[in-house]
Design a protein around this motif. Sequence first.
Motif, PDB file in Angstrom:
ATOM      1  N   VAL A  20       0.838  -1.200   0.000  1.00  0.00           N
ATOM      2  CA  VAL A  20       0.000   0.000   0.000  1.00  0.00           C
ATOM      3  C   VAL A  20       0.873   1.249   0.000  1.00  0.00           C
ATOM      4  O   VAL A  20       0.549   2.257  -0.620  1.00  0.00           O
ATOM      5  CB  VAL A  20      -0.972  -0.005   1.214  1.00  0.00           C
TER       6      VAL A  20
ATOM      7  N   ALA B  26      -3.970   4.119   4.787  1.00  0.00           N
ATOM      8  CA  ALA B  26      -3.657   4.411   3.394  1.00  0.00           C
ATOM      9  C   ALA B  26      -2.786   5.656   3.345  1.00  0.00           C
ATOM     10  O   ALA B  26      -2.940   6.567   4.166  1.00  0.00           O
ATOM     11  CB  ALA B  26      -4.934   4.622   2.598  1.00  0.00           C
TER      12      ALA B  26
ATOM     13  N   PRO C 182      -3.374   2.769  -2.676  1.00  0.00           N
ATOM     14  CA  PRO C 182      -3.414   1.366  -2.251  1.00  0.00           C
ATOM     15  C   PRO C 182      -3.448   0.442  -3.468  1.00  0.00           C
ATOM     16  O   PRO C 182      -4.041   0.761  -4.486  1.00  0.00           O
ATOM     17  CB  PRO C 182      -4.725   1.273  -1.467  1.00  0.00           C
TER      18      PRO C 182
ATOM     19  N   THR D 235      -6.823  -3.792  -1.082  1.00  0.00           N
ATOM     20  CA  THR D 235      -8.220  -3.445  -0.905  1.00  0.00           C
ATOM     21  C   THR D 235      -9.112  -4.679  -0.927  1.00  0.00           C
ATOM     22  O   THR D 235     -10.174  -4.667  -0.342  1.00  0.00           O
ATOM     23  CB  THR D 235      -8.690  -2.436  -1.982  1.00  0.00           C
TER      24      THR D 235
END
Length: 98
Positions: free
Chosen positions: A23, A74, A82, A87
């Motif tokens: 991320v 994030a 990300p 996710t």
Amino acid sequence: MAYTARITSAESLGRVLQQARMVHGMSQRELARRLGTSQRYIWEIEAGKPSIFTERLFAYLRETETELSATIQAPQASQAEPTQSATHRATPQDGTDG
């Protein structure tokens, strides 16, 4: 946005740490350099390689009926977005139990 995941084993801890690294747009090599360790060590953590510490930690959590979770923040808009895998695997934190 933040992503929250339940940690139940060394393997799930490794997956979450891998997602957090991704991320934030870091390779294993870059993270290892920042931490002053080897890329192999980062790989072992992310792979959930068993150790005495993790075995005892998760046994302790099971015996005491304690849950462990991690929240991945994030990056800001100026940093990397990300990744798709992060996710899909982590649950957005919305104040409810997932």
